[in-house]
Design a protein around this motif. Structure first.
Motif, mmCIF file in Angstrom:
data_model
loop_
_atom_site.group_PDB
_atom_site.id
_atom_site.type_symbol
_atom_site.label_atom_id
_atom_site.label_comp_id
_atom_site.label_asym_id
_atom_site.label_seq_id
_atom_site.Cartn_x
_atom_site.Cartn_y
_atom_site.Cartn_z
ATOM 1 N N LEU A 92 11.246 24.930 -2.225
ATOM 2 C CA LEU A 92 11.128 25.406 -0.846
ATOM 3 C C LEU A 92 9.986 24.696 -0.117
ATOM 4 O O LEU A 92 10.126 24.302 1.043
ATOM 5 C CB LEU A 92 10.888 26.912 -0.814
ATOM 6 C CG LEU A 92 12.095 27.795 -1.044
ATOM 7 C CD1 LEU A 92 11.671 29.253 -1.146
ATOM 8 C CD2 LEU A 92 13.095 27.616 0.056
ATOM 9 N N PHE A 93 8.871 24.522 -0.807
ATOM 10 C CA PHE A 93 7.726 23.862 -0.194
ATOM 11 C C PHE A 93 8.043 22.406 0.132
ATOM 12 O O PHE A 93 7.703 21.910 1.205
ATOM 13 C CB PHE A 93 6.504 23.961 -1.113
ATOM 14 C CG PHE A 93 5.262 23.379 -0.512
ATOM 15 C CD1 PHE A 93 4.622 24.033 0.523
ATOM 16 C CD2 PHE A 93 4.743 22.189 -0.973
ATOM 17 C CE1 PHE A 93 3.473 23.513 1.101
ATOM 18 C CE2 PHE A 93 3.596 21.660 -0.421
ATOM 19 C CZ PHE A 93 2.963 22.322 0.621
ATOM 20 N N LEU A 94 8.712 21.703 -0.778
ATOM 21 C CA LEU A 94 9.087 20.314 -0.519
ATOM 22 C C LEU A 94 10.049 20.207 0.654
ATOM 23 O O LEU A 94 9.907 19.330 1.508
ATOM 24 C CB LEU A 94 9.699 19.684 -1.771
ATOM 25 C CG LEU A 94 8.726 19.335 -2.875
ATOM 26 C CD1 LEU A 94 9.474 18.816 -4.101
ATOM 27 C CD2 LEU A 94 7.734 18.298 -2.405
ATOM 28 N N CYS A 95 11.041 21.093 0.699
ATOM 29 C CA CYS A 95 11.989 21.078 1.816
ATOM 30 C C CYS A 95 11.306 21.420 3.131
ATOM 31 O O CYS A 95 11.693 20.928 4.184
ATOM 32 C CB CYS A 95 13.139 22.046 1.544
ATOM 33 S SG CYS A 95 14.216 21.516 0.205
ATOM 34 N N PHE A 96 10.299 22.248 3.077
ATOM 35 C CA PHE A 96 9.537 22.582 4.279
ATOM 36 C C PHE A 96 8.669 21.401 4.711
ATOM 37 O O PHE A 96 8.534 21.138 5.909
ATOM 38 C CB PHE A 96 8.658 23.806 4.015
ATOM 39 C CG PHE A 96 7.695 24.097 5.113
ATOM 40 C CD1 PHE A 96 8.125 24.675 6.296
ATOM 41 C CD2 PHE A 96 6.357 23.788 4.975
ATOM 42 C CE1 PHE A 96 7.231 24.937 7.324
ATOM 43 C CE2 PHE A 96 5.458 24.044 5.994
ATOM 44 C CZ PHE A 96 5.906 24.628 7.169
ATOM 45 N N CYS A 97 8.098 20.685 3.753
ATOM 46 C CA CYS A 97 7.171 19.603 4.077
ATOM 47 C C CYS A 97 7.865 18.347 4.604
ATOM 48 O O CYS A 97 7.251 17.590 5.348
ATOM 49 C CB CYS A 97 6.351 19.225 2.846
ATOM 50 S SG CYS A 97 5.092 20.441 2.475
ATOM 51 N N ASP B 203 3.711 25.746 17.039
ATOM 52 C CA ASP B 203 2.397 25.942 17.623
ATOM 53 C C ASP B 203 1.481 26.748 16.709
ATOM 54 O O ASP B 203 0.360 27.063 17.075
ATOM 55 C CB ASP B 203 2.511 26.625 18.986
ATOM 56 C CG ASP B 203 3.298 27.923 18.933
ATOM 57 O OD1 ASP B 203 3.940 28.192 17.902
ATOM 58 O OD2 ASP B 203 3.279 28.658 19.937
ATOM 59 N N ARG B 204 1.941 27.043 15.498
ATOM 60 C CA ARG B 204 1.144 27.805 14.529
ATOM 61 C C ARG B 204 0.757 26.914 13.353
ATOM 62 O O ARG B 204 1.262 25.813 13.210
ATOM 63 C CB ARG B 204 1.940 29.004 14.032
ATOM 64 C CG ARG B 204 2.272 29.952 15.153
ATOM 65 C CD ARG B 204 2.987 31.142 14.654
ATOM 66 N NE ARG B 204 3.257 32.041 15.765
ATOM 67 C CZ ARG B 204 4.231 32.897 15.780
ATOM 68 N NH1 ARG B 204 5.036 32.997 14.754
ATOM 69 N NH2 ARG B 204 4.419 33.671 16.819
ATOM 70 N N SER B 205 -0.108 27.414 12.491
ATOM 71 C CA SER B 205 -0.549 26.622 11.341
ATOM 72 C C SER B 205 0.602 26.426 10.356
ATOM 73 O O SER B 205 1.581 27.166 10.354
ATOM 74 C CB SER B 205 -1.717 27.315 10.639
ATOM 75 O OG SER B 205 -1.257 28.482 9.980
ATOM 76 N N ALA B 206 0.471 25.417 9.519
ATOM 77 C CA ALA B 206 1.525 25.096 8.548
ATOM 78 C C ALA B 206 1.741 26.243 7.567
ATOM 79 O O ALA B 206 2.884 26.502 7.161
ATOM 80 C CB ALA B 206 1.173 23.815 7.798
ATOM 81 N N LEU B 207 0.687 26.943 7.194
ATOM 82 C CA LEU B 207 0.824 28.059 6.262
ATOM 83 C C LEU B 207 1.643 29.195 6.881
ATOM 84 O O LEU B 207 2.515 29.775 6.231
ATOM 85 C CB LEU B 207 -0.554 28.561 5.830
ATOM 86 C CG LEU B 207 -0.573 29.611 4.734
ATOM 87 C CD1 LEU B 207 0.056 29.063 3.468
ATOM 88 C CD2 LEU B 207 -1.987 30.063 4.470
ATOM 89 N N GLY C 161 5.329 30.533 5.691
ATOM 90 C CA GLY C 161 5.592 31.955 5.471
ATOM 91 C C GLY C 161 6.807 32.426 6.252
ATOM 92 O O GLY C 161 7.570 33.266 5.784
ATOM 93 N N GLY C 162 7.011 31.891 7.443
ATOM 94 C CA GLY C 162 8.191 32.237 8.224
ATOM 95 C C GLY C 162 9.430 31.499 7.772
ATOM 96 O O GLY C 162 10.561 31.906 8.058
ATOM 97 N N HIS C 163 9.249 30.395 7.058
ATOM 98 C CA HIS C 163 10.362 29.585 6.572
ATOM 99 C C HIS C 163 11.081 30.250 5.397
ATOM 100 O O HIS C 163 12.306 30.153 5.279
ATOM 101 C CB HIS C 163 9.816 28.210 6.155
ATOM 102 C CG HIS C 163 10.810 27.266 5.603
ATOM 103 N ND1 HIS C 163 11.771 26.679 6.380
ATOM 104 C CD2 HIS C 163 11.001 26.789 4.346
ATOM 105 C CE1 HIS C 163 12.506 25.878 5.617
ATOM 106 N NE2 HIS C 163 12.058 25.939 4.388
ATOM 107 N N ILE C 164 10.344 30.932 4.549
ATOM 108 C CA ILE C 164 10.925 31.521 3.343
ATOM 109 C C ILE C 164 12.005 32.557 3.662
ATOM 110 O O ILE C 164 13.110 32.480 3.099
ATOM 111 C CB ILE C 164 9.822 32.107 2.433
ATOM 112 C CG1 ILE C 164 8.977 30.960 1.877
ATOM 113 C CG2 ILE C 164 10.411 32.923 1.291
ATOM 114 C CD1 ILE C 164 7.784 31.408 1.095
ATOM 115 N N PRO C 165 11.774 33.528 4.550
ATOM 116 C CA PRO C 165 12.851 34.488 4.826
ATOM 117 C C PRO C 165 14.074 33.849 5.481
ATOM 118 O O PRO C 165 15.187 34.360 5.345
ATOM 119 C CB PRO C 165 12.226 35.503 5.774
ATOM 120 C CG PRO C 165 10.778 35.303 5.708
ATOM 121 C CD PRO C 165 10.541 33.918 5.220
ATOM 122 N N CYS C 166 13.887 32.734 6.181
ATOM 123 C CA CYS C 166 15.029 32.065 6.797
ATOM 124 C C CYS C 166 15.897 31.370 5.758
ATOM 125 O O CYS C 166 17.110 31.253 5.923
ATOM 126 C CB CYS C 166 14.551 31.035 7.816
ATOM 127 S SG CYS C 166 13.739 31.765 9.234
#
Length: 103
Positions: A22-27, A60-64, A68-73
């Motif tokens: 998940l982190f790699l796909c987000f990055c 417009d928010r921090s990457a962290l 955190g918002g990416h995981i539930p999606c």
């Protein structure tokens, strides 16, 4: 007892691996040189529209906070709200092929 320990072991291994994927796909979109807002809105978009899209995507928010918002999606708990990938492919493949062959 041995089987239960084996299942617990694999679940403990699975969770960090899933979180890493998940982190790699987000990055990936984060490190790309292209601005995703400009890709979505186009290069001639107004600043207000770009700001609204950026806010909607949480850019417009921090990457962290974004992660955190990416995981539930990515991991919806209620699958009834979302269309199955196979259904979406079946629905869009016909029109896509028709456009491809008419061009």
């Amino acid at each position: 007892m041995d089987m239960a320990r084996h299942i617990v072991h694999w679940l403990l291994v699975l969770f960090p691996a899933l979180l890493g994927v998940l982190f790699l796909c987000f990055c990936l979109p984060q490190v790309m040189s292209a601005d995703t807002v400009m890709i979505i809105a186009g290069p001639d978009t107004r600043q207000e529209t770009a700001a609204a899209i950026r806010s909607g995507l949480s850019r417009d928010r921090s990457a962290l906070v974004q992660f955190g918002g990416h995981i539930p999606c990515v991991l919806p708990l209620d699958h009834r709200e979302h269309e199955m990938v196979s259904d979406e492919l079946a629905r869009t493949t016909g029109p896509t092929n028709r456009i491809k062959w008419e061009a």
